[in-house]
Design an enzyme around this catalytic site. Sequence first.
Site, PDB file in Angstrom:
ATOM      1  CG  ASP A  34      10.308  30.695  -3.676  1.00 13.55           C
ATOM      2  OD1 ASP A  34       9.123  30.323  -3.759  1.00 13.55           O
ATOM      3  OD2 ASP A  34      10.648  31.637  -2.929  1.00 13.55           O
ATOM      4  CD  GLU A  36       8.624  31.900   0.223  1.00  6.66           C
ATOM      5  OE1 GLU A  36       7.733  32.704  -0.116  1.00  6.66           O
ATOM      6  OE2 GLU A  36       9.655  32.255   0.829  1.00  6.66           O
ATOM      7  CD  GLN A  94       9.322   9.559  11.428  1.00  7.96           C
ATOM      8  OE1 GLN A  94      10.071  10.284  12.062  1.00  7.96           O
ATOM      9  NE2 GLN A  94       9.055   9.767  10.144  1.00  7.96           N
ATOM     10  CG  HIS A 125       0.602   3.095  12.825  1.00  2.00           C
ATOM     11  ND1 HIS A 125       0.284   1.911  12.211  1.00  2.00           N
ATOM     12  CD2 HIS A 125       1.680   2.823  13.576  1.00  2.00           C
ATOM     13  CE1 HIS A 125       1.140   0.973  12.577  1.00  2.00           C
ATOM     14  NE2 HIS A 125       2.001   1.507  13.407  1.00  2.00           N
ATOM     15  CE  LYS A 192       5.286  -4.721   9.805  1.00  4.88           C
ATOM     16  NZ  LYS A 192       4.457  -3.839   8.986  1.00  4.88           N
ATOM     17  NE  ARG A 194       8.227  -1.128   8.927  1.00  4.23           N
ATOM     18  CZ  ARG A 194       7.997  -1.264   7.639  1.00  4.23           C
ATOM     19  NH1 ARG A 194       8.990  -1.201   6.769  1.00  4.23           N
ATOM     20  NH2 ARG A 194       6.784  -1.474   7.187  1.00  4.23           N
ATOM     21  CG  ASP A 218      -1.405  -3.496   7.919  1.00  7.37           C
ATOM     22  OD1 ASP A 218      -1.677  -3.138   9.077  1.00  7.37           O
ATOM     23  OD2 ASP A 218      -0.231  -3.625   7.517  1.00  7.37           O
TER      24      ASP A 218
HETATM   25  C1  R5P Z   1       3.071  -0.565  10.250  1.00  7.22           C
HETATM   26  O1  R5P Z   1       3.339  -1.439  11.016  1.00  7.22           O
HETATM   27  C2  R5P Z   1       1.782  -0.524   9.489  1.00  7.22           C
HETATM   28  O2  R5P Z   1       0.753  -1.125  10.174  1.00  7.22           O
HETATM   29  C3  R5P Z   1       1.919  -1.123   8.098  1.00  7.22           C
HETATM   30  O3  R5P Z   1       2.014  -2.534   8.206  1.00  7.22           O
HETATM   31  C4  R5P Z   1       3.088  -0.578   7.369  1.00  7.22           C
HETATM   32  O4  R5P Z   1       3.115   0.813   7.492  1.00  7.22           O
HETATM   33  C5  R5P Z   1       3.113  -0.967   5.918  1.00  7.22           C
HETATM   34  O5  R5P Z   1       4.242  -0.427   5.327  1.00  7.22           O
HETATM   35  P1  R5P Z   1       4.812  -1.003   3.979  1.00  7.22           P
HETATM   36  O6  R5P Z   1       3.688  -1.033   2.984  1.00  7.22           O
HETATM   37  O7  R5P Z   1       5.883  -0.028   3.577  1.00  7.22           O
HETATM   38  O8  R5P Z   1       5.358  -2.362   4.277  1.00  7.22           O
END
Ligand code: R5P
Length: 291
Positions: A34, A36, A94, A125, A192, A194, A218
Amino acid sequence: MLIIGCSGSRELARKVAKKLHAEYSNLIVEKFPDNEIKIRLPRDVANRKVVLIQSFYGSINDKLIELLFAAHTARELGAKKLILVAPYLAYFRQDKRFKERESISANIVAKFLAVFDKILVVDPHLHRIKRLKKLADFFAKGIRLSAVKEIANYIKKLKLGDCVIIGPDEESKQWAGGVAKLLRKKVVLLLKKRLGSRKVKISALKADIKGKNAIIVDDIISTGRTMLDVVKKVKAAKAKEIFCIAIHGIFAEGALKKIQKYAKVISCNTIPSKVARIDVSGVIADALKRC
Ligand code: R5P
């Protein structure tokens, strides 16, 4: 010191134990029909310094529960000191309520981990929240480790000559900028935005990189959308060879293959994969010597 490798970090945990000449065992994990799970500690932990090593990829929520079960069990059975090493700790992106009523998951995960006496995290991060201890009070016990030196050493061995380091967004400065500084190379940082979990918009690449080797650095490659966008810009700018280096290679949804069409991809072994060539066991072992 007893080092226990949880299901997300067995190979790396074994390497760390070997470097420290410490006793090593895998955590015993049983999964029921299940879904667990049940864990069993592989050794007696009473009055011992116990290090649990767990990385979070794939079924990250299962891995979190497994770790918590192991930690609380070790506490109940009298472990003297409980240390978590998280080569990759999930949920740190998050770090704010992007929409009202959303969870700030990074804070909540931080609270879950309060059972540990010390927490060592490789390149968490940290973006809007800059320091581990700002996440939750108990993270004052958190130690931030970094693979930047290991990445720079790896690049040195490639003997690429003329090369430029590129960071896909502002927060990548801590990684791309750090690597460039150690290599005494130029760093180009893009911007960037998002737009969704699978959609990003990256600013134009204005630097002249024609004929140069380009190394994009990155912290995380997840869906690969960020890297793919940058890699395409770098290719259009007629760079010589293109390398994508991530600390944590999550490679969700076939990301690795998609990026490999344009570039050589390498990651650290905080998350195991066939391109995890940069070893961070030395960074972790050195930090554990001080715990
Ligand atoms: C977020 O800003 C991180 O530094 C990465 O750039 C990010 O998590 C990359 O995510 P993905 O591969 O989904 O674009």
